[in-house]
Motif scaffolding. Structure first.
Motif, PDB file in Angstrom:
ATOM      1  N   MET A  33      77.040  69.499  74.350  1.00  0.00           N
ATOM      2  CA  MET A  33      75.964  69.552  73.355  1.00  0.00           C
ATOM      3  C   MET A  33      74.604  69.840  73.988  1.00  0.00           C
ATOM      4  SD  MET A  33      75.258  69.440  70.191  1.00  0.00           S
ATOM      5  CE  MET A  33      76.493  68.535  69.257  1.00  0.00           C
ATOM      6  N   HIS A  34      73.941  70.857  73.447  1.00  0.00           N
ATOM      7  CA  HIS A  34      72.520  71.062  73.750  1.00  0.00           C
ATOM      8  C   HIS A  34      71.761  70.171  72.774  1.00  0.00           C
ATOM      9  CE1 HIS A  34      68.991  73.778  74.910  1.00  0.00           C
ATOM     10  NE2 HIS A  34      68.502  72.853  74.087  1.00  0.00           N
ATOM     11  N   ALA A  35      71.234  69.062  73.282  1.00  0.00           N
ATOM     12  CA  ALA A  35      70.668  68.033  72.419  1.00  0.00           C
ATOM     13  C   ALA A  35      69.138  68.057  72.454  1.00  0.00           C
ATOM     14  CB  ALA A  35      71.202  66.664  72.853  1.00  0.00           C
ATOM     15  N   GLU A  36      68.572  68.787  71.526  1.00  0.00           N
ATOM     16  CA  GLU A  36      67.133  68.735  71.250  1.00  0.00           C
ATOM     17  C   GLU A  36      67.008  68.938  69.750  1.00  0.00           C
ATOM     18  OE1 GLU A  36      64.217  70.676  74.356  1.00  0.00           O
ATOM     19  OE2 GLU A  36      65.781  72.107  73.866  1.00  0.00           O
ATOM     20  N   ASN A  37      66.056  68.262  69.118  1.00  0.00           N
ATOM     21  CA  ASN A  37      65.879  68.410  67.680  1.00  0.00           C
ATOM     22  C   ASN A  37      65.121  69.716  67.392  1.00  0.00           C
ATOM     23  OD1 ASN A  37      64.788  68.304  65.005  1.00  0.00           O
ATOM     24  ND2 ASN A  37      65.316  66.129  64.960  1.00  0.00           N
ATOM     25  N   GLY A  38      65.901  70.764  67.060  1.00  0.00           N
ATOM     26  CA  GLY A  38      65.333  72.103  66.888  1.00  0.00           C
ATOM     27  C   GLY A  38      64.347  72.208  65.735  1.00  0.00           C
ATOM     28  N   GLY A  39      64.568  71.433  64.666  1.00  0.00           N
ATOM     29  CA  GLY A  39      63.658  71.479  63.515  1.00  0.00           C
ATOM     30  C   GLY A  39      62.283  70.960  63.878  1.00  0.00           C
ATOM     31  N   VAL A  40      62.265  69.814  64.520  1.00  0.00           N
ATOM     32  CA  VAL A  40      60.988  69.218  64.941  1.00  0.00           C
ATOM     33  C   VAL A  40      60.260  70.166  65.904  1.00  0.00           C
ATOM     34  CG1 VAL A  40      60.012  67.349  66.352  1.00  0.00           C
ATOM     35  CG2 VAL A  40      61.721  66.829  64.589  1.00  0.00           C
ATOM     36  N   ILE A  41      61.010  70.694  66.860  1.00  0.00           N
ATOM     37  CA  ILE A  41      60.403  71.578  67.864  1.00  0.00           C
ATOM     38  C   ILE A  41      59.809  72.819  67.188  1.00  0.00           C
ATOM     39  CG2 ILE A  41      60.986  73.134  69.796  1.00  0.00           C
ATOM     40  CD1 ILE A  41      62.997  70.828  70.659  1.00  0.00           C
ATOM     41  N   ASP A  42      60.531  73.359  66.205  1.00  0.00           N
ATOM     42  CA  ASP A  42      60.043  74.543  65.499  1.00  0.00           C
ATOM     43  C   ASP A  42      58.684  74.288  64.842  1.00  0.00           C
ATOM     44  OD1 ASP A  42      61.060  77.066  65.388  1.00  0.00           O
ATOM     45  OD2 ASP A  42      61.665  76.922  63.284  1.00  0.00           O
ATOM     46  N   TYR A  85      52.667  74.978  76.922  1.00  0.00           N
ATOM     47  CA  TYR A  85      52.925  74.503  75.551  1.00  0.00           C
ATOM     48  C   TYR A  85      54.413  74.535  75.212  1.00  0.00           C
ATOM     49  CZ  TYR A  85      47.979  74.155  75.110  1.00  0.00           C
ATOM     50  OH  TYR A  85      46.680  73.763  75.322  1.00  0.00           O
ATOM     51  N   HIS A  86      55.168  75.279  75.989  1.00  0.00           N
ATOM     52  CA  HIS A  86      56.628  75.202  75.841  1.00  0.00           C
ATOM     53  C   HIS A  86      57.077  73.751  76.035  1.00  0.00           C
ATOM     54  CE1 HIS A  86      60.910  76.077  76.271  1.00  0.00           C
ATOM     55  NE2 HIS A  86      60.890  75.347  77.364  1.00  0.00           N
ATOM     56  N   ALA A  87      56.541  73.111  77.075  1.00  0.00           N
ATOM     57  CA  ALA A  87      56.921  71.723  77.356  1.00  0.00           C
ATOM     58  C   ALA A  87      56.303  70.758  76.348  1.00  0.00           C
ATOM     59  CB  ALA A  87      56.499  71.348  78.768  1.00  0.00           C
ATOM     60  N   ILE A  88      55.057  71.000  76.006  1.00  0.00           N
ATOM     61  CA  ILE A  88      54.350  70.067  75.119  1.00  0.00           C
ATOM     62  C   ILE A  88      55.001  70.048  73.731  1.00  0.00           C
ATOM     63  CG2 ILE A  88      52.092  69.689  73.964  1.00  0.00           C
ATOM     64  CD1 ILE A  88      50.825  70.711  76.645  1.00  0.00           C
ATOM     65  N   THR A  89      55.572  71.166  73.319  1.00  0.00           N
ATOM     66  CA  THR A  89      56.192  71.231  71.983  1.00  0.00           C
ATOM     67  C   THR A  89      57.664  70.818  71.983  1.00  0.00           C
ATOM     68  OG1 THR A  89      56.669  73.586  72.313  1.00  0.00           O
ATOM     69  CG2 THR A  89      54.616  73.035  71.152  1.00  0.00           C
ATOM     70  N   ARG A  90      58.151  70.372  73.144  1.00  0.00           N
ATOM     71  CA  ARG A  90      59.547  69.917  73.210  1.00  0.00           C
ATOM     72  C   ARG A  90      59.554  68.495  73.773  1.00  0.00           C
ATOM     73  NH1 ARG A  90      62.231  75.143  72.600  1.00  0.00           N
ATOM     74  NH2 ARG A  90      64.279  74.172  72.516  1.00  0.00           N
ATOM     75  N   PRO A  91      59.074  67.503  73.008  1.00  0.00           N
ATOM     76  CA  PRO A  91      58.907  66.157  73.558  1.00  0.00           C
ATOM     77  C   PRO A  91      60.235  65.493  73.933  1.00  0.00           C
ATOM     78  CG  PRO A  91      58.389  66.225  71.204  1.00  0.00           C
ATOM     79  CD  PRO A  91      58.652  67.635  71.626  1.00  0.00           C
ATOM     80  N   ALA A  92      60.124  64.568  74.863  1.00  0.00           N
ATOM     81  CA  ALA A  92      61.311  63.820  75.308  1.00  0.00           C
ATOM     82  C   ALA A  92      61.992  63.123  74.131  1.00  0.00           C
ATOM     83  CB  ALA A  92      60.892  62.799  76.367  1.00  0.00           C
ATOM     84  N   ARG A  93      61.197  62.670  73.179  1.00  0.00           N
ATOM     85  CA  ARG A  93      61.798  61.938  72.047  1.00  0.00           C
ATOM     86  C   ARG A  93      62.672  62.873  71.202  1.00  0.00           C
ATOM     87  NH1 ARG A  93      63.607  57.257  71.977  1.00  0.00           N
ATOM     88  NH2 ARG A  93      61.824  56.696  73.252  1.00  0.00           N
ATOM     89  N   ALA A  94      62.332  64.169  71.167  1.00  0.00           N
ATOM     90  CA  ALA A  94      63.174  65.126  70.420  1.00  0.00           C
ATOM     91  C   ALA A  94      64.525  65.304  71.117  1.00  0.00           C
ATOM     92  CB  ALA A  94      62.464  66.473  70.301  1.00  0.00           C
ATOM     93  N   GLU A  95      64.506  65.143  72.427  1.00  0.00           N
ATOM     94  CA  GLU A  95      65.778  65.196  73.165  1.00  0.00           C
ATOM     95  C   GLU A  95      66.558  63.890  72.957  1.00  0.00           C
ATOM     96  OE1 GLU A  95      65.369  66.111  77.381  1.00  0.00           O
ATOM     97  OE2 GLU A  95      67.468  65.575  77.724  1.00  0.00           O
ATOM     98  N   ALA A  96      65.827  62.775  72.992  1.00  0.00           N
ATOM     99  CA  ALA A  96      66.499  61.476  72.832  1.00  0.00           C
ATOM    100  C   ALA A  96      67.108  61.350  71.438  1.00  0.00           C
ATOM    101  CB  ALA A  96      65.500  60.350  73.073  1.00  0.00           C
TER     102      ALA A  96
END
Ligand code: URP
Ligand code: ZN
Ligand code: ZN
Length: 459
Positions: free
Chosen positions: A182-191, A207-218
């Protein structure tokens, strides 16, 4: 039939360490001993060296159409680079296109590798959707040795599936004895975060990193595990980066849930500050999930030492600078991925074993034995034992290696670790009994790599 005798090495497996010799008949290890007194066509002196099972990288993307371009290593250049770094098996990802059969995807990826791969290879299958026909095909794929399916919770419109599709594919995967990657990141939130950043004219690579927070992965990691638990299937979280996500894996494993995870060297040795390098240089590190804060890396090391993380793979997905420049002025268009297939063993030896974070045995385990077991290749691959394929690395633990794209073999015009010096590198690499790398020189043959029909998982 060629016979090979490796003499006087210190053989290190995931469990054992001993001084002695290894006898190889053609492609297979047939005898281990303290002093084997037999003639062989080829004798390799391993005095003062470690002798380890060849590395197994279960996460590579050779010749992958992605991000408006194609990853820059194909199966020839990528597997030659892998061999130089001591990796003798890769498991790459075939991609099922929407409306396309998995058979077609498998044929396409078999075609990409055939005649090119210099080491053995297998495939996971990326599914972009689920329907009853694909469900039927999942069983066929398992019959072909594709015993793991990768699903995405991120990249909306490209790879992302919704929870219903994910759950149905997971149920079917459980039925056919396959593992879900599983590629586990919340794609909706990131979008949403990406759109907001671009509206604010925040276009730089960081901003690639800033828009993909650790919590979206968790969050996605937690959801993936919960869905897999309900679907009764083992789940393997790929390229885990965040300690918040690791906590989800740990919690599940403590309850006895078959949840597993890998991390990658870039998440252990690089960090968020790389995105702040001058100009557009941060684009070199644009990958998903992104690099995190250096302070959190100790959590990943603890996870590796304590087996909440079982594997280190590379997510090798290189793009040259010209390709990365597709995202000049818009970080969301930078192709995601970086080179790594060649540097994994040396980085982990230098930054893991030599620093005392992991033992030599754990190094072998996370780079070779555990990947073989997790993905149905053990004991043919992943260990040194009679009957195993003679995929063997004679490792020089004192060799000093300067990492640079100019001297490494990956087809990429930069290296994320440019200028870094590591200690420990392969001296001789054997793939099924044939020397493929000898003191830095490639001796193998493109096309000699063989497709691996992997077994379904035992649990
Ligand atoms: O940035 C990454 N990880 N590129 C490769 C595709 C994937 O998600 O593994
Ligand atoms: Zn991924
Ligand atoms: Zn990947």
């Amino acid at each position: 039939m060629t016979t090979t005798l490796i003499k006087n090495g210190t053989v290190v497996t995931a469990t054992d360490s001993w001084r002695g010799d290894i006898f190889i008949d053609d492609e297979t290890i047939t005898q281990l001993g303290v002093a084997i007194d037999r003639q062989a066509d080829q004798v390799i002196d391993a005095s003062g060296r470690l002798v380890i099972p060849g590395g197994i990288d279960v996460h590579t993307h050779m010749d992958l159409p992605f991000g408006g371009t194609v990853s820059s290593d194909d199966f020839e250049t990528g597997t030659i680079a892998a061999a130089h770094g001591g990796t003798t098996t890769i498991v790459d990802f075939a991609v099922q296109d929407r409306g396309q059969s998995m058979r077609k995807a498998w044929d396409t990826w078999m075609g990409k590798a055939e005649g090119k791969a210099a080491i053995d290879y297998g495939f996971h299958m990326i599914m972009r959707e689920f329907n009853p026909e694909l469900g039927r095909e999942m069983k066929d794929m398992v019959g072909e040795g594709v015993t793991s399916f990768k699903l995405f919770m991120a990249y909306p419109g490209v790879f992302m599936m919704d929870d219903a599709g994910i759950f149905a594919a997971m149920q079917r995967s459980g039925e056919v004895g396959a593992t879900i990657c599983m590629h586990a990141e919340n794609g909706g939130v990131i979008d949403v975060l990406v759109k907001q950043a671009l509206e604010r004219k925040q276009t730089d690579p960081k901003y690639h990193a800033i828009t993909r927070p650790a919590r979206a992965e968790a969050e996605a990691t937690h959801r993936a595990i919960a869905l897999a638990e309900m679907a009764n299937v083992p789940v393997y979280i790929v390229h885990l980066t965040a300690s918040e996500a690791l906590a989800m894996v740990t919690e599940a494993r403590d309850r006895g849930v078959p949840a597993y995870a890998e991390t990658c060297p870039q998440y252990l040795f690089l960090d968020y500050t790389n995105y702040e390098e001058p100009g557009f240089s941060g684009a070199k590190y644009v990958m998903s999930p992104p690099l995190r804060a250096r302070e959190k890396q100790d959590d990943l090391w603890r996870g590796l030492a304590g087996d909440d993380l079982q594997i280190v793979s590379t997510d090798h997905c290189p793009f040259c600078i010209k390709e990365k420049e597709l995202g000049l002025g818009d970080f969301s268009k930078i192709p995601n991925g970086a080179p790594g297939v060649e540097t994994r063993l040396s980085l982990l030896h230098d930054g893991g074993v030599r620093t005392g974070r992991i033992s030599l045995h754990r190094w072998v385990q996370i780079c070779s034995t555990a990947p073989a077991k997790m993905f149905g290749m053990f004991p043919k691959k992943g260990t040194i034992a009679p009957g195993s394929d003679a995929d063997i690395v004679i490792w020089d633990p004192e060799k000093v290696l300067k990492l640079s794209h100019e001297t490494l073999h990956m087809r990429c015009d930069y290296n994320p670790y440019e200028g870094r010096t590591v200690v420990g590198a392969p001296e001789v690499v054997l793939s099924r009994g044939r020397v493929v790398v000898d003191k830095g020189t490639f001796k193998g043959k493109p096309g000699s790599g063989r497709y691996l029909r992997r077994a379904p998982r035992a649990i």
